[in-house]
Design an enzyme around this catalytic site. Structure first.
Site, PDB file in Angstrom:
ATOM      1  N   GLY B  19     -40.792  12.356  74.686  1.00 56.31           N
ATOM      2  CA  GLY B  19     -39.776  12.960  75.550  1.00 56.31           C
ATOM      3  C   GLY B  19     -38.771  13.736  74.731  1.00 56.31           C
ATOM      4  N   ARG B  80     -47.044  14.459  74.666  1.00 53.33           N
ATOM      5  CA  ARG B  80     -47.672  13.203  74.241  1.00 53.33           C
ATOM      6  C   ARG B  80     -49.138  13.537  73.951  1.00 53.33           C
ATOM      7  NH1 ARG B  80     -43.494   9.786  75.695  1.00 53.33           N
ATOM      8  NH2 ARG B  80     -42.322  10.625  77.430  1.00 53.33           N
ATOM      9  N   THR B 133     -34.082  10.187  71.211  1.00 57.14           N
ATOM     10  CA  THR B 133     -34.328   9.782  72.596  1.00 57.14           C
ATOM     11  C   THR B 133     -33.006   9.459  73.262  1.00 57.14           C
ATOM     12  OG1 THR B 133     -35.100   8.002  74.022  1.00 57.14           O
ATOM     13  CG2 THR B 133     -34.910   7.470  71.702  1.00 57.14           C
ATOM     14  N   ASP B 135     -32.571   7.445  75.472  1.00 55.88           N
ATOM     15  CA  ASP B 135     -32.535   6.048  75.898  1.00 55.88           C
ATOM     16  C   ASP B 135     -31.842   5.142  74.881  1.00 55.88           C
ATOM     17  OD1 ASP B 135     -34.110   6.841  78.113  1.00 55.88           O
ATOM     18  OD2 ASP B 135     -35.899   6.728  76.881  1.00 55.88           O
ATOM     19  N   ASP B 137     -33.049   3.447  72.605  1.00 55.09           N
ATOM     20  CA  ASP B 137     -33.746   2.160  72.603  1.00 55.09           C
ATOM     21  C   ASP B 137     -34.616   1.927  71.367  1.00 55.09           C
ATOM     22  OD1 ASP B 137     -35.664   4.026  73.138  1.00 55.09           O
ATOM     23  OD2 ASP B 137     -36.488   3.040  74.905  1.00 55.09           O
ATOM     24  N   ARG B 162     -17.713  10.996  92.306  1.00 59.06           N
ATOM     25  CA  ARG B 162     -16.568  10.191  92.715  1.00 59.06           C
ATOM     26  C   ARG B 162     -15.614  10.990  93.607  1.00 59.06           C
ATOM     27  NH1 ARG B 162     -14.301   6.574  88.512  1.00 59.06           N
ATOM     28  NH2 ARG B 162     -14.332   8.515  87.350  1.00 59.06           N
ATOM     29  N   GLY B 178     -32.938   5.546  80.893  1.00 64.03           N
ATOM     30  CA  GLY B 178     -32.839   4.478  79.891  1.00 64.03           C
ATOM     31  C   GLY B 178     -34.142   3.724  79.678  1.00 64.03           C
ATOM     32  N   ARG B 179     -35.202   4.139  80.364  1.00 60.63           N
ATOM     33  CA  ARG B 179     -36.498   3.436  80.307  1.00 60.63           C
ATOM     34  C   ARG B 179     -36.326   1.938  80.569  1.00 60.63           C
ATOM     35  NH1 ARG B 179     -40.883   4.897  75.981  1.00 60.63           N
ATOM     36  NH2 ARG B 179     -39.282   4.077  74.597  1.00 60.63           N
ATOM     37  N   GLY B 193     -15.787   4.059  84.534  1.00 59.37           N
ATOM     38  CA  GLY B 193     -15.007   3.047  85.242  1.00 59.37           C
ATOM     39  C   GLY B 193     -15.735   2.573  86.482  1.00 59.37           C
ATOM     40  N   ALA B 194     -17.020   2.233  86.315  1.00 63.96           N
ATOM     41  CA  ALA B 194     -17.839   1.816  87.452  1.00 63.96           C
ATOM     42  C   ALA B 194     -17.303   0.532  88.078  1.00 63.96           C
ATOM     43  CB  ALA B 194     -19.274   1.594  86.987  1.00 63.96           C
ATOM     44  N   HIS B 224     -13.592   2.806  97.841  1.00 64.13           N
ATOM     45  CA  HIS B 224     -14.875   3.402  97.464  1.00 64.13           C
ATOM     46  C   HIS B 224     -15.344   2.734  96.183  1.00 64.13           C
ATOM     47  CE1 HIS B 224     -12.267   5.777  94.881  1.00 64.13           C
ATOM     48  NE2 HIS B 224     -13.329   5.973  94.133  1.00 64.13           N
ATOM     49  N   GLU B 231     -32.475   2.801  85.309  1.00 66.75           N
ATOM     50  CA  GLU B 231     -33.785   2.945  85.946  1.00 66.75           C
ATOM     51  C   GLU B 231     -34.669   1.722  85.696  1.00 66.75           C
ATOM     52  OE1 GLU B 231     -36.385   6.066  84.426  1.00 66.75           O
ATOM     53  OE2 GLU B 231     -35.501   5.949  82.440  1.00 66.75           O
ATOM     54  N   HIS B 258     -33.966  14.166  85.393  1.00 68.56           N
ATOM     55  CA  HIS B 258     -34.204  14.887  84.147  1.00 68.56           C
ATOM     56  C   HIS B 258     -33.038  15.742  83.682  1.00 68.56           C
ATOM     57  CE1 HIS B 258     -38.384  13.675  84.816  1.00 68.56           C
ATOM     58  NE2 HIS B 258     -38.572  13.938  83.546  1.00 68.56           N
TER      59      HIS B 258
END
Lengths: 329, 329, 329, 329
Positions: B19, B80, B133, B135, B137, B162, B178-179, B193-194, B224, B231, B258
């Site tokens: 990716g 790939r 990447t 991600d 990771d 927001r 984030g795989r 600030g979720a 709200h 993901e 994407h």
């Protein structure tokens, strides 16, 4: 007598209703400042017509609207109101106007908002509507507050998408907003240099608009394709599936969604909202009512609500012809 | 003898695989410029390992990489490769290396890319991997090229969301990439600030992580809510449905998709990519091989590929503790 | 006994002082939320130390800091205070602390702010400092809140400048901030792919750092040049004049100025500020005092103020070596 | 006969001249694609009129202009040409046209560019001009390519400036471009909610436009002020000094400079450039010449060059009236 009425304008209300759009705050600010400039008081009504029914209000002066010109959303909140469609709801709203001594209401929103304003005007309340919707689908005006910001948000996202589609030599299908109309998709499609654009107004010609355009692009040597789909023309997932079935590509789908409705408004939306807000106050101060403010032939103008609501709006045919020449290459 | 080998480094290859990630171009540029600086020639290999199999190459000098430091995607394309997993594919790749006289390969990508590099090294080709990447990771390094840009793209989108969620007093559920890992969601959740964040590492605790957080926010007077979902923790649509079922809110879903993989890289990604690219050349020039470049304790370092691939990476527990205190308020 | 003191922490103050930096609001928010999370009350002190002298305060709860994580500047305002340098000023500040029952103060700013905190601590007030300055010139920490946002603002501006410089085949000299240090210029220079970078730490070598780099770029076939100058290395206008005199180019000068100090903070600044704010409350809640929070070897840590103020910080030599290889090509 | 001439159009040239503007690449792309769509070949002429004199050319097809719609600057480079003002220079340019078999030239730029086109047309070469300048000061058209991007760049910078000015409660004086006209400053001033705006057209009234506006803002409770100055109205430093002398504030000065000339074009600039480029080819294909394409009453139109060059353009008086009401509050 118009002079007498003019003097009567001491206090007005302002509200935002329906879907929000970037620039609504700039419009609210302009209404407040233009009113203060003329010595008129302003009351903010919150949560659209519901706020007028429930007396959900806030006093606004020049300080209250400081530093909102650059903010997305609406500080007055917005909502759709079922109650306001009933006679009972409307009467409550009229009572609030009388209690507060409101000589007029500026309502910022779309066609639904304007129908609400029209209903209210039947009870003798002066009303002016300002067009605020990213869909740009209000017939009486060439431009609606929020359209330019939504278009720029969409192109920034699609420019990013293109980076990754190009690296992977893929087909991308992107769904943009626009309700039942293709204005946003057409504009965005032109601006990103889309391979193909599908709008509700042309969705019957899927093969010529989409398949042939991608095919030509491939023949011209391109190995990635950007397809822009208006939400009114169908789901991007369905479009991707048809592309997969018909020409064996494996498209990636992106639905831009509500992101397009937020963000700091662009210069154009701020300036348009400011000019329209100023005109709205000018109209009420002059003792006029039942007007929608809009843009026609490049100038701010205003038109009777009834007339405005009876108009229809198609795609800009000159832009469409240009799009035809630019896509599939 | 190491000195002898050092002198042997005359020409190297560089490729991007897997990716794509913003900053890959900055890494390619850095590899080229660091090589030119040391009098080493560079060959760009296109479309990942496939390019090495097929001889899909392009000569690169300092001019070829001008004005790519600020571009998303990868000018070398990426893919790939199934064929490279076979011995036959690997042998073709080795032949290409021999034909071109490549003394080493810099491979930019993720764990799959590094496994490819390891396979190639078995045939005596020197290899260095750079972690690219969004991600974040890759276990051996604290930082992967592309992560910062993806995080900033996500927060810009969520800040816009927001605006409209606040105007309509709604609940928003946003899915970020984030795989299989929650690094991006955790970081983005902190940054926007979720109200609540769901990551694969904690998805069993849906009620405490999501429902209770929203409930507390409501009790604290908020109307709200912004829920960020990795993901890897499940679909945002499923999360929205559970919220609808359990606490009768009507969430709006956005899948950023994407878009997070593209865009002009941030300062951090450009600088990290540049520093890592420089180190990769330094390693090859010193006659070393089988190394992954990374960041550890704030410094650029390198580590053996085998060791790198055997490591595991969990969420940053300090960040997670901070998130716990910040959410649901 | 430490337990006793711990229980004593009921109410703390937070202030921003010195030059503002993007992310200060995120730090204020984090202090408030981390405190609320532990059942500690928070008082916002406005306009830096002056606010403590004059009792210019505002109560802060979780609602007061909603939607400020994404805002530049500081909602608490900031200022430099002459009066606080006097014993009389400090005593007034202590009186305010006693009147309000503040068990500790979190002070966000630079070295000057920390010296103020140290002075206050002499009177028995617990203090913790958070590093906030776009200059990144605080010795005890690898990272200061605001640096990343300023760097990204600078590269976005310089990317735009390059468009026009390239079209006109011109030399551009851009002055970035950084006070007496070259951290920002070095980082930005790497990120934009500058032709040459002048920092205070290297300004004696004008000919090798600037003139030779431009010359090499021309020899390599480039026809436009981007020179980044740290404000501490001299005026961009002087640099442009020397270039004009020595190699007969006609450079265009841009001084980025205070634009670099504003703007919505990046993901990194928001996350760093949030983590640091959380740690500050943790320190005070544990009954500790006289600490500066920072980043060392990639982790949040804290250090004694006296020790922190006695440290020195040079440029990152690894980054500088990379820059040497990347410029003039 | 017009039909005959139509058939004669086989190959056209396109160039950019004078100061660059964002959207010029979109215009070049549109000219090329619209020409290809009609079966006409295109030659790119580099470095403005100089390129026509020196035969500095590049063949352009649909591939050559891929992925430039979103790029600032101009891939054709631009320059001012002294030689083209001489008869000798013009004759050389005509020779190049004849050698290459160019049936027409599309010249993108400002009034100077159009005067060049007019000169060339005297030798029988068909010419069409497209207005490209961020100053929006071309009289015959309501809109010039680049204006919207420059305005948005300016407001993004000023929004950032406001963060820091507000935190420090300071007065800011910002100089924006616009050459001898105030179009950009007026538009930007409206969009940022400036306290005061100084344009060349009103610079005599410094005290009423600037001093009284700041004074009113202070009386209304504001403690920071944003003053926007058009470069044509004088230096921002001089304005700051007068403010310092007359009302004892200590303003900070920012000169936005060439940053305003670069950057990825906005949706509006891309769409306008695309529509204008399409029209330019339509005009040449129809056998017409000596036209400037522009926008009038919201529509693309074209006008004779001579007539265009004889027109004058003042500030938009409606916008100015709105600004008067919005400032100083």
């Amino acid at each position: 007598m118009s002079e007498t009425k003019k003097n009567a304008v001491k206090r007005i209300g302002v509200l935002t209703s329906g879907g929000d759009a970037p620039g609504m705050n700039a419009a609210v600010r302009s209404v407040v400042r233009a009113a203060v400039y003329r010595g008129i008081e302003v009351v903010g009504i919150r949560r659209g017509w519901n706020g007028l029914i429930n007396g959900d209000i806030v006093r606004l002066d020049e300080r209250s609207v400081a530093h909102i010109i650059d903010r997305g959303g609406t500080i007055l909140y917005t909502a759709r109101s079922e109650e306001f469609r009933t006679e009972e709801g409307q009467k409550k709203a009229v009572s609030t106007c009388k209690l507060l001594g409101l000589d007029g209401i500026v309502a910022i929103g779309g066609d639904g908002t304007f129908r609400g304003a029209l209903a209210l005007s039947k009870y003798g309340i002066s009303v002016v509507g300002l067009p605020g919707t990213i869909d740009n689908d209000i017939a009486c005006t060439d431009y609606c507050i929020g359209f330019d910001t939504a278009a720029n948000t969409a192109i920034e996202c699609i420019d990013k998408l293109r980076d990754t589609m190009q690296s992977h030599e893929r087909c991308s299908v992107v769904e943009v907003m626009g309700r039942n109309a293709g204005h946003l998709a057409l504009y965005v499609g032109l601006a990103v240099g889309a391979t193909a654009v599908l709008v509700p107004e042309s969705k019957e010609s899927f093969d010529t608009e989409i398949i042939e355009k991608i095919r030509n692009a491939r023949l011209n040597g391109f190995t990635h394709y950007m397809v822009v789909v208006a939400e009114g023309a169908g789901s991007a997932f369905d479009v991707a599936n048809r592309i997969r079935d018909e020409i064996a590509l494996d498209p990636r789908v992106t639905v831009l969604g509500h992101v397009q409705r937020g963000g700091s408004p662009t210069a154009r939306d701020r300036v348009m909202a400011t000019r329209m807000g100023y005109r709205a106050v000018e109209i009420l101060a002059a003792g006029s009512t039942n007007r929608i403010v809009g843009v026609h032939q490049g100038k701010i103008f205003d038109i009777d609500i009834d007339e405005a609501l009876s108009m229809n709006k198609g795609l800009d045919m000159e832009e469409w012809a240009v799009l035809e020449a630019m896509t599939g290459l």
